[in-house]
Design a protein around this motif. Sequence first.
Motif, mmCIF file in Angstrom:
data_model
loop_
_atom_site.group_PDB
_atom_site.id
_atom_site.type_symbol
_atom_site.label_atom_id
_atom_site.label_comp_id
_atom_site.label_asym_id
_atom_site.label_seq_id
_atom_site.Cartn_x
_atom_site.Cartn_y
_atom_site.Cartn_z
ATOM 1 N N VAL A 121 62.840 2.434 27.722
ATOM 2 C CA VAL A 121 61.575 2.377 28.443
ATOM 3 C C VAL A 121 61.152 0.916 28.538
ATOM 4 C CG1 VAL A 121 59.148 3.024 28.414
ATOM 5 C CG2 VAL A 121 60.887 4.692 27.745
ATOM 6 N N ALA A 122 61.095 0.412 29.763
ATOM 7 C CA ALA A 122 60.724 -0.988 29.980
ATOM 8 C C ALA A 122 59.222 -1.188 29.874
ATOM 9 C CB ALA A 122 61.218 -1.450 31.349
ATOM 10 N N GLU A 123 58.462 -0.215 30.346
ATOM 11 C CA GLU A 123 57.002 -0.259 30.218
ATOM 12 C C GLU A 123 56.483 1.161 30.147
ATOM 13 O OE1 GLU A 123 52.932 -1.786 32.510
ATOM 14 O OE2 GLU A 123 54.905 -2.419 33.254
ATOM 15 N N GLY A 165 70.376 1.412 32.230
ATOM 16 C CA GLY A 165 69.291 1.767 33.136
ATOM 17 C C GLY A 165 67.962 1.336 32.544
ATOM 18 N N ALA A 166 66.886 1.547 33.271
ATOM 19 C CA ALA A 166 65.556 1.182 32.779
ATOM 20 C C ALA A 166 64.544 2.198 33.280
ATOM 21 C CB ALA A 166 65.172 -0.221 33.242
ATOM 22 N N SER A 167 63.516 2.423 32.476
ATOM 23 C CA SER A 167 62.498 3.419 32.790
ATOM 24 C C SER A 167 61.136 2.759 32.914
ATOM 25 C CB SER A 167 62.463 4.486 31.693
ATOM 26 O OG SER A 167 61.424 5.402 31.919
ATOM 27 N N SER A 168 60.391 3.146 33.944
ATOM 28 C CA SER A 168 59.028 2.653 34.136
ATOM 29 C C SER A 168 58.049 3.822 34.104
ATOM 30 C CB SER A 168 58.898 1.920 35.473
ATOM 31 O OG SER A 168 57.528 1.649 35.757
ATOM 32 N N HIS A 169 57.053 3.699 33.232
ATOM 33 C CA HIS A 169 56.000 4.704 33.124
ATOM 34 C C HIS A 169 54.653 4.079 33.508
ATOM 35 C CE1 HIS A 169 58.528 7.337 30.240
ATOM 36 N NE2 HIS A 169 59.281 6.330 30.661
ATOM 37 N N ARG A 170 54.717 3.022 34.282
ATOM 38 C CA ARG A 170 53.536 2.226 34.617
ATOM 39 C C ARG A 170 52.500 2.996 35.426
ATOM 40 N NH1 ARG A 170 50.270 -2.117 33.401
ATOM 41 N NH2 ARG A 170 49.023 -2.585 35.253
ATOM 42 N N TYR A 234 67.007 -7.242 35.962
ATOM 43 C CA TYR A 234 67.911 -6.548 35.041
ATOM 44 C C TYR A 234 68.967 -5.695 35.741
ATOM 45 C CZ TYR A 234 64.335 -8.266 31.993
ATOM 46 O OH TYR A 234 63.461 -9.117 31.354
ATOM 47 N N GLN A 235 68.871 -5.545 37.056
ATOM 48 C CA GLN A 235 69.854 -4.815 37.852
ATOM 49 C C GLN A 235 70.261 -3.485 37.193
ATOM 50 O OE1 GLN A 235 73.178 -7.190 39.135
ATOM 51 N NE2 GLN A 235 71.903 -8.885 39.831
ATOM 52 N N PRO A 236 69.307 -2.629 36.881
ATOM 53 C CA PRO A 236 69.649 -1.362 36.215
ATOM 54 C C PRO A 236 70.465 -0.458 37.128
ATOM 55 C CG PRO A 236 67.369 -1.329 36.953
ATOM 56 C CD PRO A 236 67.867 -2.728 37.178
ATOM 57 N N ALA A 237 71.408 0.267 36.555
ATOM 58 C CA ALA A 237 72.212 1.210 37.331
ATOM 59 C C ALA A 237 71.462 2.517 37.560
ATOM 60 C CB ALA A 237 73.535 1.488 36.623
ATOM 61 N N LEU A 238 70.467 2.777 36.742
ATOM 62 C CA LEU A 238 69.554 3.898 36.964
ATOM 63 C C LEU A 238 68.126 3.384 36.807
ATOM 64 C CD1 LEU A 238 70.795 7.143 35.151
ATOM 65 C CD2 LEU A 238 70.657 6.727 37.601
ATOM 66 N N LEU A 239 67.268 3.803 37.701
ATOM 67 C CA LEU A 239 65.842 3.515 37.591
ATOM 68 C C LEU A 239 65.148 4.854 37.396
ATOM 69 C CD1 LEU A 239 63.700 1.295 37.715
ATOM 70 C CD2 LEU A 239 63.594 1.631 40.192
ATOM 71 N N TYR A 240 64.523 5.015 36.241
ATOM 72 C CA TYR A 240 63.914 6.289 35.859
ATOM 73 C C TYR A 240 62.396 6.156 35.963
ATOM 74 C CZ TYR A 240 62.712 10.161 32.627
ATOM 75 O OH TYR A 240 62.197 11.300 32.034
#
Length: 493
Positions: A121-123, A165-170, A234-240
């Motif tokens: 989780v990035a944010e 990958g990276a996750s945004s909950h912003r 960060y060029q994530p391969a998945l954006l969650y």
Amino acid sequence: MTKQQETGFFQRIQEGMDQGPYTPDWESLAKHRPPVWFGQSKFGIMIHWGLYSIPAHNNEWYSRNMYIREKEEWHYHRKTYGPQDQFGYQDFIPLFQAEHFEAGEWARLIREAGARYVIPVAEHHDGFQMYRSQISKWNSWDMGPGRDLLKEWNDAAQKEGLIFGASSHRAEHWFFMGHGREFPSDVNEPMKRGDFYWPAMPEPDHQDLKSQPYPSKEFVDDWIYRTCELIDGYQPALLYFDWWIQHEAFKEGLKLVAAYYYNRAAQWGKEVSICYKHDAMMFGSGIPEVERGGMGCAAPFMWQADTAIAKNSWCYTDSLEYKTARQIICDLIRTVSKNGNLLLNVGPKGDGSIPEPDREILKEIGQWMKVNGEAIYESRPWRTWKEGPAPEPEGQFCDQEAISYTREDIWFTARGDSIYSVLLNYPEDGKIRIRSLAQSANQDRPGFHGLIRQVQVLGQKSKPAWRQDLQGLYVEGETGKPQLPVVVKVQII
């Protein structure tokens, strides 16, 4: 963010629209295809870790609940840390030092568990970025540990051969701190865009996707810039994306972000996709996500189920109710048989160290995957995905209780020349009947007509005796009662 920075982000996004095959509309975005690697990987790990891991109390919504008088966290916070106007959520930042965090150790454990990708989780809803940002100083580089933790995750994942990958909950931050305005607290301090608690609006009715106060253009633009900064950096391969981006206010921005991301990936030469919930995106433009649940039957499209190693929280707390490795493996098998991936969440302690129960559960999953992974990785659904009387829960939030299985409950996958029959409750006498692999009585009717070359029970040393008739395929495996599911591999000529 300065006006000049905002102009730069806007220009970069517009250039991204001009330099790729996708435009910000559903018709164009629906031409995007999920990555091949995603369909082959089947098993990933999500990481919830942030300021909420410092109080480590109840769950990751501590930042919201500590400002609601009716919540247990409100009383716990005042008793433990003092009144919210004297010790607010932002005062956890100096305590968040990540002093025992070693991304490489985590990445090795994740790889050994059999996972193929990792999504930190990035944010989270609390608004603290776990990476270096030009948009806000409220991040792990400028405050707290003084480290770009997301970059460390990325570097370690690549070293261990994991897809990142990276996750945004912003999106939920629009209202997440809003209850702090209802009584004396630090959330009532004057704030502007870019401040930690901003905008702290009243919490809406989450069922109303046009709810008021309607997220402002200023907030949505900020969400767009943060997401594009995450994509470029960060060029994530998945954006969650977590829930609430299905709100009407985010629709145009979401299409813009998706087109930008897919165009950037085309420039990188990289297969990517977006995971979304609640039909936030038009079907076919990303990967549908089911939280703590799953589909009721095999689906003709890729999808993902996300669950957590604990029943009662996504982050580490002092009161976790852990699932067993068996329950998680059963969830993995059931998900994969229906053409889905399982994303299992774990949470580091506040200092970044690995909780011992998490370590042991992941190791047990990894040991099972070493023996039986061929039934999981690169597999696809078979013509029949399940047989037996066990119920198959459908929808969200139905993963709390372990399901009771009988010897007749069998799930199926296929790969190469083999059909894999997975018994979630292996019979102690070793006598197995697989009804779906019975000889067909009529060549003109649907049924199994394949010619069996060989039968093997994975992990068992002795070669099983087997026979086939109109009632099923009968296999005599080793006797005993293994704790974990058993896979019967049936090779076809």
